[in-house]
Design a protein around this motif. Sequence first.
Motif, PDB file in Angstrom:
ATOM      1  N   TRP A  53       2.801   0.252   1.435  1.00  0.00           N
ATOM      2  CA  TRP A  53       3.089   1.400   2.294  1.00  0.00           C
ATOM      3  C   TRP A  53       4.156   1.081   3.345  1.00  0.00           C
ATOM      4  O   TRP A  53       4.984   1.923   3.645  1.00  0.00           O
ATOM      5  N   VAL A 112       7.758   1.912   2.433  1.00  0.00           N
ATOM      6  CA  VAL A 112       8.162   3.289   2.126  1.00  0.00           C
ATOM      7  C   VAL A 112       9.296   3.694   3.067  1.00  0.00           C
ATOM      8  O   VAL A 112       9.222   3.499   4.288  1.00  0.00           O
ATOM      9  N   LEU A 134       2.269   4.154  -5.690  1.00  0.00           N
ATOM     10  CA  LEU A 134       2.555   2.787  -5.278  1.00  0.00           C
ATOM     11  C   LEU A 134       2.324   1.877  -6.472  1.00  0.00           C
ATOM     12  O   LEU A 134       1.370   2.064  -7.225  1.00  0.00           O
ATOM     13  N   LEU A 165      -0.405   8.126   7.237  1.00  0.00           N
ATOM     14  CA  LEU A 165      -0.303   6.787   7.795  1.00  0.00           C
ATOM     15  C   LEU A 165      -0.200   6.878   9.310  1.00  0.00           C
ATOM     16  O   LEU A 165       0.542   7.702   9.837  1.00  0.00           O
ATOM     17  N   VAL A 210      -4.730   4.164   7.783  1.00  0.00           N
ATOM     18  CA  VAL A 210      -4.357   5.094   6.721  1.00  0.00           C
ATOM     19  C   VAL A 210      -5.564   5.948   6.385  1.00  0.00           C
ATOM     20  O   VAL A 210      -6.686   5.446   6.293  1.00  0.00           O
TER      21      VAL A 210
END
Length: 182
Positions: free
Chosen positions: A65, A68, A95, A130, A140
């Motif tokens: 994450w 990203v 993911l 998030l 998260v």
Amino acid sequence: MSEPARLTFSDLLPKEVEGLGAEIKKHVGEQSGAIAWPLVEDRALEGLRKALSGIDLCEQLAQAWVTVAALRAYRDPKHTAGGEAAVVPLGQHHLSLKASPALQLTFGGWKAPPLKLSYAVTAAFDNASLSIAEGALVAVAPGDCATTVILSCGAVPLHAPWTLAHLNLPGRLSFTPGWKIP
């Protein structure tokens, strides 16, 4: 309230890995003496599960994450005022997580070279939010997640892709310390 069970890569591996025994036989080649191949396959799978149990799924997701692109603007700790967490909704996204375990096989006094495997997990999220504070991912809310797992040896898949239609993640994952956004 008790903490949710820790999920590992081992938890996602199918119960049976049909092609593992055949790949071990190909890797080892012809050996003299009787070899109990079903036992070798069971022990190899047991060793693989043990190795994969050391890889925390939630930590791997957090590491993915923070890469990203939508989070790059939050690298600067000044982006979130006074220690407040910014909530970044990601919506539907995927993911990809990977591991490269190797099996070290020993038969009597003979040690085979390591059998290198590839383990790939694709996690498909319907929605995730998030929480970012001071340039780090601190929590998260993952929402619903489906995962597909494949174990392979080189280009040879050792089982059909295995999909868990709904992965039971906790409603909120917290990270202390937070995962810094690179």
